[in-house]
Write a protein that holds these residues in place. Structure first.
Motif, PDB file in Angstrom:
ATOM      1  N   ASP A   2       0.751  -1.216  -0.038  1.00 38.91           N
ATOM      2  CA  ASP A   2      -0.013  -0.091   0.142  1.00 38.91           C
ATOM      3  C   ASP A   2       0.902   1.172   0.139  1.00 38.91           C
ATOM      4  OD1 ASP A   2      -2.322  -1.508   0.033  1.00 38.91           O
ATOM      5  OD2 ASP A   2      -2.385  -1.469   2.298  1.00 38.91           O
ATOM      6  N   SER A   3       0.315   2.320  -0.619  1.00 34.32           N
ATOM      7  CA  SER A   3       0.967   3.654  -0.478  1.00 34.32           C
ATOM      8  C   SER A   3       0.979   4.165   0.623  1.00 34.32           C
ATOM      9  CB  SER A   3       0.271   4.359  -1.514  1.00 34.32           C
ATOM     10  OG  SER A   3       0.911   5.741  -1.529  1.00 34.32           O
ATOM     11  N   LEU A   4       2.116   4.905   1.097  1.00 39.30           N
ATOM     12  CA  LEU A   4       2.342   5.592   2.384  1.00 39.30           C
ATOM     13  C   LEU A   4       1.132   6.756   2.557  1.00 39.30           C
ATOM     14  CD1 LEU A   4       5.844   4.976   3.481  1.00 39.30           C
ATOM     15  CD2 LEU A   4       3.853   3.558   3.732  1.00 39.30           C
ATOM     16  N   ARG A 139       9.348   8.488 -10.632  1.00 37.98           N
ATOM     17  CA  ARG A 139      10.128   7.279 -10.048  1.00 37.98           C
ATOM     18  C   ARG A 139      10.606   7.581  -8.504  1.00 37.98           C
ATOM     19  NH1 ARG A 139      11.535   3.428 -13.705  1.00 37.98           N
ATOM     20  NH2 ARG A 139      11.562   4.193 -16.014  1.00 37.98           N
ATOM     21  N   LEU A 140      11.165   8.724  -8.124  1.00 39.99           N
ATOM     22  CA  LEU A 140      11.475   8.769  -6.676  1.00 39.99           C
ATOM     23  C   LEU A 140      10.288   8.878  -5.794  1.00 39.99           C
ATOM     24  CD1 LEU A 140      13.896  11.727  -7.250  1.00 39.99           C
ATOM     25  CD2 LEU A 140      14.435   9.498  -6.956  1.00 39.99           C
ATOM     26  N   TYR A 141       9.064   9.656  -6.312  1.00 39.64           N
ATOM     27  CA  TYR A 141       8.061   9.543  -5.641  1.00 39.64           C
ATOM     28  C   TYR A 141       7.362   8.297  -5.361  1.00 39.64           C
ATOM     29  CZ  TYR A 141       3.184  11.211  -4.509  1.00 39.64           C
ATOM     30  OH  TYR A 141       1.890  11.504  -3.994  1.00 39.64           O
ATOM     31  N   ASN A 146       6.157   3.720  -1.594  1.00 37.75           N
ATOM     32  CA  ASN A 146       5.971   2.239  -1.549  1.00 37.75           C
ATOM     33  C   ASN A 146       6.955   1.402  -0.756  1.00 37.75           C
ATOM     34  OD1 ASN A 146       3.794   2.320  -3.375  1.00 37.75           O
ATOM     35  ND2 ASN A 146       5.121   2.496  -4.871  1.00 37.75           N
ATOM     36  N   ASP A 147       7.893   2.333   0.192  1.00 34.47           N
ATOM     37  CA  ASP A 147       8.914   1.672   0.729  1.00 34.47           C
ATOM     38  C   ASP A 147       8.623   2.374   2.226  1.00 34.47           C
ATOM     39  OD1 ASP A 147      11.053   0.664   2.244  1.00 34.47           O
ATOM     40  OD2 ASP A 147      12.337   1.118   0.684  1.00 34.47           O
ATOM     41  N   ALA A 148       8.178   1.634   3.281  1.00 34.63           N
ATOM     42  CA  ALA A 148       7.791   2.231   4.709  1.00 34.63           C
ATOM     43  C   ALA A 148       9.072   2.498   5.337  1.00 34.63           C
ATOM     44  CB  ALA A 148       7.046   1.059   5.389  1.00 34.63           C
ATOM     45  N   ARG A 149      10.315   1.881   5.007  1.00 33.49           N
ATOM     46  CA  ARG A 149      11.665   2.218   5.746  1.00 33.49           C
ATOM     47  C   ARG A 149      12.278   3.474   5.076  1.00 33.49           C
ATOM     48  NH1 ARG A 149      13.948  -0.393   9.541  1.00 33.49           N
ATOM     49  NH2 ARG A 149      16.029  -0.006   8.603  1.00 33.49           N
ATOM     50  N   ALA A 150      11.719   3.967   3.852  1.00 28.13           N
ATOM     51  CA  ALA A 150      12.882   4.793   2.911  1.00 28.13           C
ATOM     52  C   ALA A 150      12.213   6.241   3.529  1.00 28.13           C
ATOM     53  CB  ALA A 150      12.411   4.837   1.606  1.00 28.13           C
ATOM     54  N   ARG A 151      13.219   6.995   3.898  1.00 29.49           N
ATOM     55  CA  ARG A 151      13.176   8.493   4.250  1.00 29.49           C
ATOM     56  C   ARG A 151      13.803   9.103   3.201  1.00 29.49           C
ATOM     57  NH1 ARG A 151      15.052   7.915  10.645  1.00 29.49           N
ATOM     58  NH2 ARG A 151      13.458   6.741  11.255  1.00 29.49           N
ATOM     59  N   LEU A 152      14.629   8.819   2.430  1.00 30.46           N
ATOM     60  CA  LEU A 152      15.112   9.534   1.212  1.00 30.46           C
ATOM     61  C   LEU A 152      15.519   8.805   0.098  1.00 30.46           C
ATOM     62  CD1 LEU A 152      18.237  12.183   1.955  1.00 30.46           C
ATOM     63  CD2 LEU A 152      18.276  10.577   0.105  1.00 30.46           C
ATOM     64  N   VAL A 153      15.267   9.080  -1.081  1.00 30.06           N
ATOM     65  CA  VAL A 153      15.344   8.453  -2.262  1.00 30.06           C
ATOM     66  C   VAL A 153      16.216   9.484  -3.315  1.00 30.06           C
ATOM     67  CG1 VAL A 153      14.478   7.137  -4.261  1.00 30.06           C
ATOM     68  CG2 VAL A 153      13.177   7.096  -2.075  1.00 30.06           C
ATOM     69  N   ALA A 154      17.297   9.003  -3.673  1.00 31.02           N
ATOM     70  CA  ALA A 154      18.225   9.873  -4.475  1.00 31.02           C
ATOM     71  C   ALA A 154      18.075   9.612  -6.029  1.00 31.02           C
ATOM     72  CB  ALA A 154      19.632   9.888  -4.139  1.00 31.02           C
ATOM     73  N   ALA A 155      18.319  10.219  -6.896  1.00 28.66           N
ATOM     74  CA  ALA A 155      18.479   9.926  -8.317  1.00 28.66           C
ATOM     75  C   ALA A 155      19.795   9.722  -8.469  1.00 28.66           C
ATOM     76  CB  ALA A 155      17.946  11.072  -8.937  1.00 28.66           C
ATOM     77  N   ARG A 156      19.930   9.023  -9.717  1.00 30.75           N
ATOM     78  CA  ARG A 156      21.432   8.420 -10.237  1.00 30.75           C
ATOM     79  C   ARG A 156      21.756   9.615 -11.120  1.00 30.75           C
ATOM     80  NH1 ARG A 156      23.401   5.878 -14.944  1.00 30.75           N
ATOM     81  NH2 ARG A 156      21.157   5.340 -15.517  1.00 30.75           N
ATOM     82  N   ALA A 157      22.928  10.078 -10.516  1.00 30.31           N
ATOM     83  CA  ALA A 157      23.505  11.291 -11.379  1.00 30.31           C
ATOM     84  C   ALA A 157      24.400  10.923 -12.680  1.00 30.31           C
ATOM     85  CB  ALA A 157      24.718  12.146 -10.432  1.00 30.31           C
ATOM     86  N   ARG A 220      17.853   5.346  -0.156  1.00 29.25           N
ATOM     87  CA  ARG A 220      17.840   4.510  -1.266  1.00 29.25           C
ATOM     88  C   ARG A 220      18.269   5.361  -2.439  1.00 29.25           C
ATOM     89  NH1 ARG A 220      16.578   2.176   2.655  1.00 29.25           N
ATOM     90  NH2 ARG A 220      14.645   0.869   2.915  1.00 29.25           N
ATOM     91  N   LYS A 221      18.772   4.608  -3.370  1.00 29.45           N
ATOM     92  CA  LYS A 221      19.154   5.306  -4.504  1.00 29.45           C
ATOM     93  C   LYS A 221      18.313   4.562  -5.814  1.00 29.45           C
ATOM     94  CE  LYS A 221      23.059   6.818  -5.452  1.00 29.45           C
ATOM     95  NZ  LYS A 221      24.654   6.938  -5.827  1.00 29.45           N
TER      96      LYS A 221
END
Length: 323
Positions: A2-4, A139-141, A146-157, A220-221
């Motif tokens: 489920d979405s957060l 994609r980041l959104y 969808n990840d309950a443990r994730a607080r930060l998701v970074a893009a690939r540079a 996450r990345k």
């Protein structure tokens, strides 16, 4: 899963007063916000912290913001941080762009100002000199939703180099082929409640600090979410960037050692790196390692004569977009 249920998004862009490419960055961000995979109602505001503004001097990025808002029918608010203390009342009159104007300089300080003024459940921090892939924010959104443990998701540079790129540019681009496990700072999505304290204002490596301050298990990345940038195109800029990076590592160990108790910021699986490199890249790697060693010595010498943030400066050649 489920979405957060994170409902609102604020775009946050720290920007120097002499940044030449902000208009193109804003265009690419707005296009990414209009991705069909991103809920159309989630974007609440665009925030730009324009720092280093001098009275009476023209500001190219401020002109770029005004032109951007006029073209896209975005409501524009310009706020002088020297006199403003509180956020203005929120209106539902469509997308707003808020420009926070400051006479001081510093990216960490600008990020803190953006954090204080943002209203969204999520903040998308983006450098002012990059280009964002059309699907990157979606994609980041989705990854954060969808990840309950994730607080930060970074893009690939992704470095932008062509077949005629100089040895310097190709050397600077090489490390970005690999994932070191740390959050990249050029574009990332973070929960508004992910930090319990502001960024230290003298940080040299704010992305490394964020990785350990948020907690590596919560970072996450997303390798398919891409943000494009120009690597240093002169040896002077390349060396200065390496000096800042090495000094930033020293700063983390000296001033924020408690954040490193659960392990280092980055991982270096050398065997995998060697296996994936092509023969021409071995030469580039040797050049990069030699310069890194020299930069580390140079950084130690400079730090004996002054504080950390004196090593922070813009790299002019990274602003030279060709298309």
């Amino acid at each position: 899963m489920d979405s957060l249920g994170y409902d609102t998004l604020s775009l946050a862009i720290p920007c120097r007063a002499d940044e030449p490419g902000l208009g193109s960055t804003l265009d690419s961000l707005l296009a990414a916000c209009r991705s069909p995979e991103l809920p159309s109602a989630c974007l609440r505001e665009i925030l730009v912290c324009l720092n280093g503004v001098s009275a009476g001097r023209p500001s190219p990025p401020l002109h770029a913001v005004r032109e951007f808002c006029a073209r896209h029918a975005v409501v524009l608010d310009e706020i002088d941080l020297a006199s403003a203390r509180e956020r203005s009342p929120h209106t539902d009159a469509g997308l707003r762009c808020v420009v926070l104007v400051a006479d001081w300089r510093g990216k960490p300080r600008a990020m803190n100002a953006l954090w204080r003024w943002a209203r969204g459940d999520l903040l998308a921090f983006c450098d002012a000199d990059v280009r964002v892939a059309p699907d990157a924010l979606a994609r980041l959104y989705a990854a954060l939703q969808n990840d309950a443990r994730a607080r930060l998701v970074a893009a690939r540079a992704v470095p932008v180099v062509d077949t005629q790129a100089s040895l310097c540019s190709r050397t600077g681009a090489l490390p970005y082929r690999f994932d070191f496990g740390n959050a990249g700072g050029r574009l990332f999505l973070i929960r508004a409640d992910a930090l319990i304290s502001p960024l230290p204002e003298d940080l040299l490596l704010e992305d490394a600090w964020l990785t350990v301050a948020v907690g590596k298990s919560h970072v996450r990345k997303h390798m398919q979410a891409r943000v494009f940038f120009v690597p240093p195109q002169t040896w002077n800029d390349y060396f200065a960037e390496r000096v800042r990076t090495e000094a930033g590592k020293v700063q983390l160990r000296r001033q924020h050692a408690a954040l490193l108790e659960h392990g280092p910021v980055a991982a270096y699986p050398w065997a995998e790196f060697v296996r994936r490199m092509t023969w021409p890249e071995y030469g580039l790697a040797l050049v990069a390692l030699a310069i890194r060693g020299l930069a580390r010595l140079w950084a130690w010498g400079r730090l004996r004569r002054g504080g950390f943030y004196r090593l922070y400066r813009p790299f002019r050649s990274t602003k030279r977009w060709t298309g």
